[in-house]
Design a protein around this motif. Structure first.
Motif, short mmCIF file in Angstrom:
data_model
loop_
_atom_site.label_atom_id
_atom_site.label_comp_id
_atom_site.label_asym_id
_atom_site.label_seq_id
_atom_site.Cartn_x
_atom_site.Cartn_y
_atom_site.Cartn_z
N LEU A 16 124.05 40.18 -4.20
CA LEU A 16 124.44 41.18 -5.18
C LEU A 16 125.78 40.86 -5.83
CD1 LEU A 16 123.44 44.44 -3.29
CD2 LEU A 16 122.12 43.16 -4.98
N LEU A 17 125.87 41.22 -7.11
CA LEU A 17 127.12 41.11 -7.85
C LEU A 17 128.05 42.23 -7.38
CD1 LEU A 17 125.56 40.56 -11.39
CD2 LEU A 17 126.52 38.82 -9.87
N PRO A 18 129.35 42.09 -7.60
CA PRO A 18 130.28 43.13 -7.12
C PRO A 18 129.91 44.54 -7.58
CG PRO A 18 131.49 41.20 -7.85
CD PRO A 18 130.04 40.96 -8.21
N GLU A 19 129.52 44.68 -8.83
CA GLU A 19 129.16 46.02 -9.32
C GLU A 19 127.87 46.53 -8.68
OE1 GLU A 19 128.16 43.06 -12.68
OE2 GLU A 19 129.74 43.34 -11.21
N GLU A 20 126.98 45.60 -8.31
CA GLU A 20 125.75 46.01 -7.63
C GLU A 20 126.06 46.41 -6.19
OE1 GLU A 20 122.58 43.20 -10.02
OE2 GLU A 20 123.68 42.35 -8.35
N LEU A 21 127.00 45.70 -5.57
CA LEU A 21 127.43 46.07 -4.22
C LEU A 21 128.03 47.47 -4.22
CD1 LEU A 21 129.05 42.76 -2.92
CD2 LEU A 21 127.04 43.91 -1.97
N ALA A 22 128.84 47.76 -5.24
CA ALA A 22 129.48 49.07 -5.33
C ALA A 22 128.43 50.18 -5.50
CB ALA A 22 130.47 49.10 -6.49
N ALA A 23 127.40 49.90 -6.28
CA ALA A 23 126.34 50.90 -6.51
C ALA A 23 125.38 50.98 -5.33
CB ALA A 23 125.57 50.57 -7.78
N GLY A 24 125.23 49.87 -4.62
CA GLY A 24 124.32 49.81 -3.49
C GLY A 24 122.91 49.41 -3.92
N SER A 25 122.16 48.88 -2.99
CA SER A 25 120.78 48.48 -3.24
C SER A 25 120.00 48.60 -1.94
CB SER A 25 120.72 47.03 -3.75
OG SER A 25 119.38 46.64 -3.93
#
Length: 70
Positions: A16-25
């Motif tokens: 995950l990209l940093p912004e995806e990590l922040a949003a979660g998956s």
């Protein structure tokens, strides 16, 4: 795309990209598969996907070519 053709791409994109990590998956691999499938569709069908996009203008490449030469 088949699983054999894109398994390396999916594995790489699942990081995950940093912004995806922040949003979660919940499922980074499934997310990667969808992202790559959408990307491939945009590559194979640029005019169709451009018309569907809310982020692009509605002109076609032909429209832009004509406008560039006007």
């Amino acid at each position: 795309m088949t699983d054999i053709d894109n398994s390396d791409q999916v594995a790489e994109r699942a990081h995950l990209l940093p912004e995806e990590l922040a949003a979660g998956s919940d499922d980074p691999t499934a997310q990667a598969e969808v992202i790559l499938a959408e990307s491939e569709r945009r590559t194979l069908e640029p005019e169709a996907t451009q018309q569907e996009s809310v982020q692009s203008d509605q002109s076609t490449s032909e429209d832009r070519t004509v406008a560039d030469h006007a």
